[in-house]
Design an enzyme around this catalytic site. Structure first.
Site, PDB file in Angstrom:
ATOM      1  N   GLU A  58       5.477  -6.598   7.327  1.00  0.00           N
ATOM      2  CA  GLU A  58       4.927  -5.516   8.146  1.00  0.00           C
ATOM      3  C   GLU A  58       5.529  -5.392   9.536  1.00  0.00           C
ATOM      4  OE1 GLU A  58       2.185  -6.317   4.832  1.00  0.00           O
ATOM      5  OE2 GLU A  58       3.171  -7.610   6.300  1.00  0.00           O
ATOM      6  N   GLY A  99      -0.179  -4.805   0.629  1.00  0.00           N
ATOM      7  CA  GLY A  99      -1.416  -4.552  -0.086  1.00  0.00           C
ATOM      8  C   GLY A  99      -1.516  -5.259  -1.415  1.00  0.00           C
ATOM      9  N   ASP A 150      -1.535  -7.510   7.523  1.00  0.00           N
ATOM     10  CA  ASP A 150      -2.973  -7.280   7.366  1.00  0.00           C
ATOM     11  C   ASP A 150      -3.440  -7.742   5.978  1.00  0.00           C
ATOM     12  OD1 ASP A 150      -1.662  -5.171   6.005  1.00  0.00           O
ATOM     13  OD2 ASP A 150      -3.303  -3.766   6.403  1.00  0.00           O
ATOM     14  N   GLY A 179       0.829  -1.193   0.000  1.00  0.00           N
ATOM     15  CA  GLY A 179       0.000   0.000   0.000  1.00  0.00           C
ATOM     16  C   GLY A 179       0.864   1.243   0.000  1.00  0.00           C
TER      17      GLY A 179
END
Length: 345
Positions: free
Chosen positions: A137, A114, A145, A68
């Protein structure tokens, strides 16, 4: 076809396929909010279109998607956290997981964060020899996530827990062996595969013809070590297991050194998240991740990780708390507590 993605993402109707192309190669196709919202609209349109038999997602440049676009998170740290960006992203991840038509991700190059969320929840995850997968992450004070809690727990031999707690990259052979990938192909065959998919709309028959078995890169002794260490019943037990072996085992020593550079808070949250995800549906995982996300955006380590890794490029992050021993159970529990406004799916 225009779904509001501007010049960041392209949509085409080619034969029997709806084709999505990520077009931010200079940014390694990092996902923006505009791209996420456009892809959601396109998937709705393709699902309604009786002439579309398959959706194909691919990317321009040397990366599928490096994650992301998190710089906007850092820039908003003193104001309103971009909760809506993550909410829309998580809804999209859940949408892909339950998509009613075949969803083929052609992955050539880096796929992280992402990028994993818009590819690995689809029905066919197709990797070339150039592909590298990671959920890194914990190294930026965050957590795996975008459905990591649904994707990683099911990998055999505790491989998913290993990937979550180290953030290490794996190549296409390990991805195929572990079940992350459904198919491995030659990068040179991508154009031919795309043409065939658009012509007949049947991904399994097409991919079967281009499938090239990839040997796993990680040797048997290391796989056995991963299974032994990362199946331990708590994060503390995993660390203790690695510590006991580290004196005589290079893999254990190296892995332990890697983990010790990660955010102690993120490690605790990730261990609990991946453990919990084993028995949760995709929808329940996304609701859990949204709870964690809200607490991460209100904390310290995520912003510190972005600063160290991206803003100041390679400086050492100063985690708070700084050690695993300082992270108490109550503080970890708080990441998983119900929200006043839960994620609606």
């Amino acid at each position: 076809m225009d779904f509001g993605g501007g010049d960041e993402i392209r949509f085409e109707r080619l034969g029997k396929a709806g084709v999505v192309t990520l077009t931010r190669p200079q940014a390694l196709n990092a996902l923006t909010h505009r791209m996420i919202k456009a892809l959601e609209k396109a998937l709705d349109a393709f699902e309604r279109d009786a002439g579309v038999d398959v959706v194909i997602v691919k990317a321009e440049g040397r990366a599928f998607s490096a994650g992301g676009d998190i710089m906007h998170v850092y820039e908003a740290r003193a104001g309103k956290p971009p909760v809506d960006f993550f909410a829309d992203e998580y809804r999209l991840n859940a949408r892909i997981n339950s998509y009613k038509k075949p969803y083929v991700a052609l992955i050539d190059g880096i796929v992280m964060g992402g990028g994993v969320g818009i590819s690995f929840h689809g029905s066919q995850r197709v990797l070339t020899e150039n592909a590298q997968f990671a959920m890194p992450e914990v190294g930026i004070g965050f957590f795996p996530d975008v459905g990591g809690s649904h994707l990683l727990p099911g990998l055999g031999g505790s491989f998913g827990m290993y990937l979550a707690l180290t953030g290490n990259r794996v190549r296409y052979g390990d991805a195929l062996w572990s079940g992350l990938a459904t198919h491995t192909i030659k990068a040179a065959d991508q154009a031919a595969i795309l043409d065939r998919l658009c012509a007949n709309g049947d991904p399994e028959s097409v991919l079967r013809g281009f499938f090239v078995p990839a040997r796993r890169e990680t040797g048997q002794s290391v796989l056995e070590a991963i299974a032994r260490h990362f199946a331990q019943p708590s994060l503390a037990d995993i660390i203790a297991s690695l510590e006991r072996a580290s004196g005589a085992d290079e893999f254990a020593a190296k892995t332990l050194a890697t983990i010790r550079t990660r955010s102690p808070t993120s490690l605790n949250v990730a261990w609990r998240q991946i453990s919990a995800g084993l028995t949760l549906s995709m929808e329940a995982c996304m609701k859990m991740e949204f709870r964690i996300l809200n607490r991460m955006l209100a904390g310290h380590d995520f912003y510190e990780g972005i600063r160290a890794v991206i803003v100041d490029k390679g400086s050492t992050p100063q985690w708070r708390p700084a050690s695993l021993a300082e992270v108490d159970a109550a503080s970890v529990d708080a990441y998983f507590a119900p929200l006043e406004r839960e994620l609606d799916l």
